[in-house]
Design an enzyme around this catalytic site. Structure first.
Site, mmCIF file in Angstrom:
data_model
loop_
_atom_site.group_PDB
_atom_site.id
_atom_site.type_symbol
_atom_site.label_atom_id
_atom_site.label_comp_id
_atom_site.label_asym_id
_atom_site.label_seq_id
_atom_site.Cartn_x
_atom_site.Cartn_y
_atom_site.Cartn_z
ATOM 1 N N VAL A 210 0.821 -1.229 0.000
ATOM 2 C CA VAL A 210 0.000 0.000 0.000
ATOM 3 C C VAL A 210 0.850 1.272 0.000
ATOM 4 O O VAL A 210 0.318 2.353 -0.210
ATOM 5 C CB VAL A 210 -1.008 0.096 1.176
ATOM 6 C CG1 VAL A 210 -2.023 -1.013 1.125
ATOM 7 C CG2 VAL A 210 -0.308 0.167 2.513
ATOM 8 N N LYS A 211 2.147 1.148 0.253
ATOM 9 C CA LYS A 211 2.999 2.330 0.323
ATOM 10 C C LYS A 211 3.385 2.804 -1.091
ATOM 11 O O LYS A 211 3.008 2.194 -2.073
ATOM 12 C CB LYS A 211 4.236 2.030 1.179
ATOM 13 C CG LYS A 211 3.897 1.511 2.590
ATOM 14 C CD LYS A 211 3.280 2.568 3.490
ATOM 15 C CE LYS A 211 2.584 2.048 4.722
ATOM 16 N NZ LYS A 211 3.396 1.373 5.702
#
Ligand SMILES: *Cc1c(COP(=O)(O)O)cnc(C)c1O
Length: 412
Positions: A210-211
């Protein structure tokens, strides 16, 4: 209430319901838009395949290459890559010799790992409050919590906005304590023309999917301090001073363990993916900023929603786009808005339950409501909207339409 609020338009002879999906209307979109998602292309895949055919799956040359690329993006001399952002935080605490009896100040509005790393070293996290408009660490709150036992401050670049590092560096300098940046949200950002990664004694990154960029799982610490970098390299490999490849290159079998470390190594498979992703960071960040600008513009005219503010003189990397709901003017609470937006197939989320309110901390460390009132109050009204580089303009408009529909429906 549903009937009273039901609105239909029949100007063209068709009746179009604009009820929210949660109350019988049709959803803004047919499939769920997640709040975050990785963007992997064929170049990334080829880089991983190349490693799989090579001699080194771990502790090989891709680790060095990825570290050099991270150091370049951060503007630091050293980067140490490890198996996760959490391992990176732990390594940072170890490198600073944080131990039993020590205190480390951590903002409560963060992912639990920012505080857990202090416990891994047997020390005590002390929770500080945040600013209402940015949810970034309030430097005055941190200053008020400094005691003779304080060894470090962990500053969290919440949602992608760098903290007030000028003030934080002054505070840490004055008290002779270390400054660690949890920059897991902020890679690619900057503060007063300095890169995120170079703003603290140690800066920590995560490469979870998700980063901004991903290596599957992975993390890194950047620093200009050689001694700290060496301690972290040994720490990720059991406290042994040399690694497998160094010994192979020297034709030597002998090694010594000189301290107690862990296996926090990252593989060459992960580093190949991470390096390939890092080459695209600039484009990823500017797409995130573009989406945020469109949201800002739209929400300025939608009642009862207030985006977090971004301070001048910095570049917000926008890991998250967080809105604050004006609950006093709505007929439901945040959970109601969350459910309604989910029913529209907008994958909203909440970042975060303040760490000092987690049951683990409440029961074991006697934390609880009242300790950080601004974060506690903000928590009741925050929602994270989808933001990731692969979102189309149409996806962005879907989010705006859903937010405006749902908030109009629940307006008091
Ligand atoms: C993601 C994240 C971490 C932990 O990173 P992992 O790679 O998931 O271990 C730590 N702090 C913050 C603020 C994060 O967002």
């Amino acid at each position: 209430m549903a009937d009273a609020r039901s609105i239909t338009r029949d100007g063209l002879g068709i009746r179009v319901s604009i009820n929210p999906a949660i109350d019988g209307g049709s959803p803004v979109r047919a499939t769920l838009l997640p709040y975050g998602r990785q963007a992997i292309d064929d170049v990334d895949i080829a880089a991983v395949v190349e490693v799989l055919r090579s001699d080194w799956l771990t502790t090989g040359p891709k680790v060095d290459e990825f570290e050099a690329a991270i150091a370049l993006v951060a503007g630091t001399q050293f980067a140490v890559a490890v198996s996760s952002g959490t391992a990176a935080l732990h390594a940072a605490m170890y490198a600073l010799r944080i131990g039993p009896g020590d205190e480390v100040i951590v903002p409560t509005m963060t992912f639990a790992a920012s505080a857990n790393c202090v416990l891994y070293q047997g020390a005590t996290p002390v929770f500080a409050d945040v600013h209402k408009d940015t949810l970034l660490l309030d430097v005055a709150s941190a200053a008020a919590r400094i005691t003779p036992r304080t060894k470090a401050i962990v500053a969290v670049d919440f949602a992608g906005q760098p903290c007030d590092y000028r003030a934080l560096r002054a505070l840490c300098g004055e008290h002779g304590i270390a400054l660690v940046a949890d920059a897991c949200h902020a890679i690619g950002g900057s503060y007063q023309d300095a890169h995120v990664g170079s703003l603290a004694d140690l800066s920590v990154f995560s490469f979870h999917p998700v980063k901004h960029i991903t290596s599957g799982e992975g993390g890194a610490i950047t620093t200009d301090n050689l001694g700290l970098a060496q301690r972290m390299r040994s720490f990720r490999n059991h406290g042994i001073m040399t690694d497998h490849r160094q010994r192979a290159e020297n034709g030597d079998f002998y090694y010594e363990m000189t301290s107690l470390g862990w296996n926090y190594r990252i593989t060459d498979i992960q580093c190949a993916l991470g390096k390939s992703q890092l080459a695209k960071l600039e484009g990823f960040v500017s797409r995130r900023q573009q989406i945020a600008a469109r949201y800002d513009e739209s929400f300025a005219s939608i009642a009862n929603v207030e985006p977090l503010s971004t301070s001048p003189g910095l570049s917000n990397a926008y890991h998250l786009y967080v809105i604050q709901l004006n609950l006093a003017c709505l007929t439901t609470n945040r959970a109601g808005i969350y459910r309604a937006l989910r029913a529209e197939n907008i994958g909203v989320n909440v970042h975060y339950l303040p760490v000092h309110l987690h049951p683990f901390y409440r029961t074991r460390y006697k934390t609880g409501p009242g300790m950080c009132p601004i974060a506690e109050d903000a928590y009741e009204g925050i929602l994270s909207l989808p933001i990731f580089p692969a979102m189309t303009d149409r996806d962005v408009e879907d989010v705006i339409q859903a937010v405006s529909k749902v908030l109009a429906y629940y307006r008091r």
